[in-house]
Write an enzyme that holds these catalytic residues in place. Sequence first.
Site, PDB file in Angstrom:
ATOM      1  N   TYR A  22       2.834  -7.395 -23.057  1.00  0.00           N
ATOM      2  CA  TYR A  22       2.439  -8.190 -24.218  1.00  0.00           C
ATOM      3  C   TYR A  22       2.002  -9.591 -23.781  1.00  0.00           C
ATOM      4  O   TYR A  22       0.954 -10.081 -24.186  1.00  0.00           O
ATOM      5  CB  TYR A  22       3.587  -8.276 -25.235  1.00  0.00           C
ATOM      6  CG  TYR A  22       3.271  -9.151 -26.416  1.00  0.00           C
ATOM      7  CD1 TYR A  22       2.341  -8.753 -27.363  1.00  0.00           C
ATOM      8  CD2 TYR A  22       3.880 -10.391 -26.565  1.00  0.00           C
ATOM      9  CE1 TYR A  22       2.019  -9.564 -28.444  1.00  0.00           C
ATOM     10  CE2 TYR A  22       3.566 -11.207 -27.639  1.00  0.00           C
ATOM     11  CZ  TYR A  22       2.648 -10.788 -28.574  1.00  0.00           C
ATOM     12  OH  TYR A  22       2.334 -11.612 -29.631  1.00  0.00           O
ATOM     13  N   GLU A  44       4.480 -10.078 -37.548  1.00  0.00           N
ATOM     14  CA  GLU A  44       5.141 -11.388 -37.518  1.00  0.00           C
ATOM     15  C   GLU A  44       6.066 -11.550 -38.722  1.00  0.00           C
ATOM     16  O   GLU A  44       7.159 -12.104 -38.604  1.00  0.00           O
ATOM     17  CB  GLU A  44       4.119 -12.527 -37.468  1.00  0.00           C
ATOM     18  CG  GLU A  44       3.383 -12.657 -36.157  1.00  0.00           C
ATOM     19  CD  GLU A  44       4.209 -13.173 -34.991  1.00  0.00           C
ATOM     20  OE1 GLU A  44       5.366 -13.602 -35.178  1.00  0.00           O
ATOM     21  OE2 GLU A  44       3.677 -13.149 -33.866  1.00  0.00           O
ATOM     22  N   TRP A  52      11.405 -10.912 -31.118  1.00  0.00           N
ATOM     23  CA  TRP A  52      10.081 -10.308 -30.984  1.00  0.00           C
ATOM     24  C   TRP A  52      10.149  -9.005 -30.194  1.00  0.00           C
ATOM     25  O   TRP A  52       9.415  -8.064 -30.466  1.00  0.00           O
ATOM     26  CB  TRP A  52       9.102 -11.299 -30.357  1.00  0.00           C
ATOM     27  CG  TRP A  52       7.710 -10.773 -30.324  1.00  0.00           C
ATOM     28  CD1 TRP A  52       6.952 -10.545 -29.224  1.00  0.00           C
ATOM     29  CD2 TRP A  52       6.890 -10.395 -31.439  1.00  0.00           C
ATOM     30  NE1 TRP A  52       5.717 -10.049 -29.585  1.00  0.00           N
ATOM     31  CE2 TRP A  52       5.663  -9.944 -30.948  1.00  0.00           C
ATOM     32  CE3 TRP A  52       7.093 -10.389 -32.828  1.00  0.00           C
ATOM     33  CZ2 TRP A  52       4.622  -9.494 -31.764  1.00  0.00           C
ATOM     34  CZ3 TRP A  52       6.056  -9.941 -33.642  1.00  0.00           C
ATOM     35  CH2 TRP A  52       4.848  -9.498 -33.112  1.00  0.00           C
TER      36      TRP A  52
END
Length: 185
Positions: A22, A44, A52
Amino acid sequence: MKEENIKRCKWVDLNSEIYIDYHDNEWGVPTYDDKELFEMLILEGFQAGLSWITILKKREAFRKAFDDFDVITVSKYDENKIDELLNNKDIVRNKNKINAAINNAKIFIKIQNEFGSFKDYIWGFTNGKIIKNIDDNMPTHNELSDTISKDLKQRGMKYVGTIIIYSYLQSIGIINDHEKNCFRY
């Protein structure tokens, strides 16, 4: 690309291939595709209050559950689909966040209709320019995220507070917060 001599941002867990991938290939890369912009906005929002990495690990399940983030399909979700999502153990099962995703899809479409694309809307706040990190003290929000958050809330979006929007702007490359010693800086 987990070579030991490659310098990355301090927040990257070097024991997590998904995090490395990522960071190396997505985070901070300018995104102009409305489908990708919608996906990241929804993810998000689901990340609020969570890490995350939790969202990254569930990302493929989110894609499957949310019809590959097709904004028109998501905007038409009904109670049956909401129940299906609430029973899907592979995603974050939060009714408020699910309802927000559906609501936000509807507003996303309105923004596309008003501006020609969501890309034109979101990148319009910086006139298409990328804001580059000037030091390694990454803030959690700034004037830009405050402004965009306020605008999205006025349009009726949910889970778009300034901290979420700052993270969103980082993820879609409007804000490049890679640390100076990172190879992506």
